[in-house]
Motif scaffolding. Structure first.
Motif, mmCIF file in Angstrom:
data_model
loop_
_atom_site.group_PDB
_atom_site.id
_atom_site.type_symbol
_atom_site.label_atom_id
_atom_site.label_comp_id
_atom_site.label_asym_id
_atom_site.label_seq_id
_atom_site.Cartn_x
_atom_site.Cartn_y
_atom_site.Cartn_z
ATOM 1 N N GLN A 3 -16.423 10.520 27.154
ATOM 2 C CA GLN A 3 -16.258 10.851 28.553
ATOM 3 C C GLN A 3 -14.780 10.801 28.931
ATOM 4 O O GLN A 3 -14.007 10.067 28.331
ATOM 5 C CB GLN A 3 -17.057 9.896 29.441
ATOM 6 C CG GLN A 3 -18.568 10.073 29.339
ATOM 7 C CD GLN A 3 -19.287 9.421 30.502
ATOM 8 O OE1 GLN A 3 -18.893 8.353 30.949
ATOM 9 N NE2 GLN A 3 -20.338 10.066 30.990
ATOM 10 N N LYS A 4 -14.429 11.602 29.923
ATOM 11 C CA LYS A 4 -13.075 11.578 30.477
ATOM 12 C C LYS A 4 -13.169 11.171 31.947
ATOM 13 O O LYS A 4 -13.933 11.768 32.712
ATOM 14 C CB LYS A 4 -12.406 12.957 30.350
ATOM 15 C CG LYS A 4 -10.954 12.966 30.846
ATOM 16 C CD LYS A 4 -10.371 14.363 30.862
ATOM 17 C CE LYS A 4 -10.112 14.934 29.488
ATOM 18 N NZ LYS A 4 -8.954 14.276 28.834
ATOM 19 N N ASN A 179 -4.810 14.065 53.372
ATOM 20 C CA ASN A 179 -3.641 13.794 52.545
ATOM 21 C C ASN A 179 -3.814 12.484 51.782
ATOM 22 O O ASN A 179 -4.166 11.460 52.355
ATOM 23 C CB ASN A 179 -2.368 13.733 53.390
ATOM 24 C CG ASN A 179 -1.876 15.105 53.807
ATOM 25 O OD1 ASN A 179 -1.855 15.418 54.987
ATOM 26 N ND2 ASN A 179 -1.501 15.938 52.860
ATOM 27 N N LEU A 180 -3.562 12.531 50.487
ATOM 28 C CA LEU A 180 -3.672 11.419 49.556
ATOM 29 C C LEU A 180 -5.088 10.836 49.482
ATOM 30 O O LEU A 180 -5.273 9.631 49.306
ATOM 31 C CB LEU A 180 -2.652 10.316 49.857
ATOM 32 C CG LEU A 180 -1.879 9.787 48.636
ATOM 33 C CD1 LEU A 180 -2.791 9.257 47.520
ATOM 34 C CD2 LEU A 180 -1.004 10.878 48.037
ATOM 35 N N CYS A 181 -6.097 11.702 49.624
ATOM 36 C CA CYS A 181 -7.465 11.266 49.373
ATOM 37 C C CYS A 181 -7.737 11.286 47.876
ATOM 38 O O CYS A 181 -7.025 11.939 47.105
ATOM 39 C CB CYS A 181 -8.473 12.161 50.087
ATOM 40 S SG CYS A 181 -8.594 13.839 49.407
ATOM 41 N N LEU A 182 -8.748 10.544 47.473
ATOM 42 C CA LEU A 182 -9.115 10.429 46.059
ATOM 43 C C LEU A 182 -10.534 10.915 45.826
ATOM 44 O O LEU A 182 -11.462 10.526 46.538
ATOM 45 C CB LEU A 182 -9.000 8.972 45.602
ATOM 46 C CG LEU A 182 -9.636 8.617 44.241
ATOM 47 C CD1 LEU A 182 -8.903 9.306 43.092
ATOM 48 C CD2 LEU A 182 -9.656 7.102 44.042
ATOM 49 N N TYR A 183 -10.689 11.770 44.813
ATOM 50 C CA TYR A 183 -11.988 12.081 44.227
ATOM 51 C C TYR A 183 -11.949 11.543 42.798
ATOM 52 O O TYR A 183 -11.049 11.894 42.027
ATOM 53 C CB TYR A 183 -12.244 13.592 44.187
ATOM 54 C CG TYR A 183 -12.792 14.170 45.470
ATOM 55 C CD1 TYR A 183 -14.156 14.410 45.627
ATOM 56 C CD2 TYR A 183 -11.953 14.487 46.534
ATOM 57 C CE1 TYR A 183 -14.659 14.942 46.801
ATOM 58 C CE2 TYR A 183 -12.447 15.019 47.715
ATOM 59 C CZ TYR A 183 -13.804 15.247 47.843
ATOM 60 O OH TYR A 183 -14.308 15.777 49.009
ATOM 61 N N LYS A 184 -12.889 10.696 42.464
ATOM 62 C CA LYS A 184 -12.974 10.171 41.103
ATOM 63 C C LYS A 184 -14.154 10.834 40.406
ATOM 64 O O LYS A 184 -15.268 10.836 40.928
ATOM 65 C CB LYS A 184 -13.142 8.648 41.108
ATOM 66 C CG LYS A 184 -13.120 8.033 39.710
ATOM 67 C CD LYS A 184 -13.303 6.520 39.768
ATOM 68 C CE LYS A 184 -13.321 5.906 38.367
ATOM 69 N NZ LYS A 184 -13.605 4.442 38.420
ATOM 70 N N LEU A 185 -13.880 11.404 39.234
ATOM 71 C CA LEU A 185 -14.903 12.144 38.494
ATOM 72 C C LEU A 185 -15.027 11.639 37.072
ATOM 73 O O LEU A 185 -14.074 11.098 36.500
ATOM 74 C CB LEU A 185 -14.572 13.639 38.469
ATOM 75 C CG LEU A 185 -14.333 14.360 39.791
ATOM 76 C CD1 LEU A 185 -12.843 14.450 40.096
ATOM 77 C CD2 LEU A 185 -14.918 15.765 39.749
ATOM 78 N N GLN A 186 -16.212 11.860 36.506
ATOM 79 C CA GLN A 186 -16.458 11.625 35.091
ATOM 80 C C GLN A 186 -16.867 12.943 34.455
ATOM 81 O O GLN A 186 -17.720 13.659 34.994
ATOM 82 C CB GLN A 186 -17.574 10.595 34.887
ATOM 83 C CG GLN A 186 -17.242 9.185 35.336
ATOM 84 C CD GLN A 186 -16.259 8.488 34.412
ATOM 85 O OE1 GLN A 186 -16.011 8.930 33.292
ATOM 86 N NE2 GLN A 186 -15.698 7.379 34.879
ATOM 87 N N THR A 193 -20.630 18.305 31.700
ATOM 88 C CA THR A 193 -20.905 18.195 33.125
ATOM 89 C C THR A 193 -19.955 17.188 33.779
ATOM 90 O O THR A 193 -19.519 16.224 33.154
ATOM 91 C CB THR A 193 -22.346 17.740 33.395
ATOM 92 O OG1 THR A 193 -22.594 16.518 32.686
ATOM 93 C CG2 THR A 193 -23.341 18.802 32.959
ATOM 94 N N PHE A 194 -19.667 17.444 35.057
ATOM 95 C CA PHE A 194 -18.832 16.568 35.871
ATOM 96 C C PHE A 194 -19.702 15.823 36.874
ATOM 97 O O PHE A 194 -20.618 16.405 37.469
ATOM 98 C CB PHE A 194 -17.782 17.373 36.642
ATOM 99 C CG PHE A 194 -16.699 17.963 35.789
ATOM 100 C CD1 PHE A 194 -15.498 17.287 35.584
ATOM 101 C CD2 PHE A 194 -16.868 19.204 35.197
ATOM 102 C CE1 PHE A 194 -14.494 17.835 34.807
ATOM 103 C CE2 PHE A 194 -15.867 19.764 34.416
ATOM 104 C CZ PHE A 194 -14.679 19.073 34.216
ATOM 105 N N THR A 195 -19.406 14.564 37.084
ATOM 106 C CA THR A 195 -20.086 13.751 38.085
ATOM 107 C C THR A 195 -19.031 13.176 39.026
ATOM 108 O O THR A 195 -18.005 12.661 38.562
ATOM 109 C CB THR A 195 -20.860 12.589 37.433
ATOM 110 O OG1 THR A 195 -21.767 13.120 36.474
ATOM 111 C CG2 THR A 195 -21.639 11.803 38.483
ATOM 112 N N ILE A 196 -19.278 13.287 40.331
ATOM 113 C CA ILE A 196 -18.358 12.734 41.317
ATOM 114 C C ILE A 196 -18.773 11.304 41.643
ATOM 115 O O ILE A 196 -19.902 11.066 42.083
ATOM 116 C CB ILE A 196 -18.333 13.591 42.599
ATOM 117 C CG1 ILE A 196 -17.807 15.006 42.285
ATOM 118 C CG2 ILE A 196 -17.463 12.933 43.676
ATOM 119 C CD1 ILE A 196 -17.830 15.953 43.478
#
Length: 214
Positions: A3-4, A179-186, A193-196
């Motif tokens: 995973q990344k 501005n400067l919000c974060l989305y963290k994904l796997q 597949t990507f998961t938020i």
């Protein structure tokens, strides 16, 4: 299972953001004092994360946002495929009433499914997605790089998050940002597949609000 982990952030505030002026890919603006404070606040909250790599767009506001991490010696790479959408003739203009009507009609067209419609002398969401996919092929070709930090732009992030999660581009406004919000994904290499895990998270900016009242 390989995973990344991806930390995806929007750049910090610029004076164009503050004034409500469209930047797009054609305006290479600097962060303002608030933007630099936001970048520092994010760094303070996430400097413990052992980032393998930082990816930025070709615009300096993303470099300046990621600079505290880059100064730690973390390698970084510039990918112009991550640039903001080109708003064409509207870039750098303070929107007037007619311009607001133009944007309203454009966003309505995109939301109704006409994502091949470009901005006046600029890009369409589909064109942006195509160049983003090329950039992400580069990013995903390094499974050993994890976690990574990607610094991007508002409209471009909305487009990116749509196709990463297999949503139609017409749903791009579902993804809120500031501005400067974060989305963290796997990203799972086995299933592709990507998961938020985190969406439009700004908890790291709370210190700025606290400090402003002190």
């Amino acid at each position: 299972m390989i995973q990344k982990t991806i930390y995806l952030i929007r750049h910090g505030e610029t004076d164009y953001n503050r004034r409500g002026v469209v930047q797009g890919s054609g305006v290479d603006s600097d962060l303002n004092d608030m933007g630099r404070a936001q970048a520092q606040a994010f760094f303070d909250a996430y400097q413990h994360v052992p980032f393998s790599k930082v990816y930025i767009s070709g615009l300096k506001r993303t470099y300046q946002t990621a600079l505290p991490f880059i100064e730690l010696g973390i390698p970084y790479e510039k990918l112009t495929g991550l640039n903001e959408i080109s708003w064409g003739v509207m870039e750098g203009k303070v929107p007037g009433n007619l311009d607001n009507e133009y944007y309203r009609a454009l966003i309505e067209a995109w939301s109704s499914g006409n994502t091949a419609l470009p901005t006046d002398s600029g890009e369409s969401p589909e064109q942006v997605a195509a160049r983003q996919k090329t950039a992400f092929n580069v990013i995903l070709s390094h499974p050993d790089e994890t976690p990574i930090l990607i610094t991007m732009h508002g409209r471009a992030m909305r487009i990116l998050l749509c196709w990463l999660t297999n949503r139609p581009l017409a749903e791009m406004d579902h993804f809120e940002h500031s501005n400067l919000c974060l989305y963290k994904l796997q990203y799972d290499y086995a299933t592709q597949t990507f998961t938020i895990e985190l969406a439009n998270d700004t908890a790291h900016l709370l210190t700025l609000a606290v400090n402003s009242y002190q």
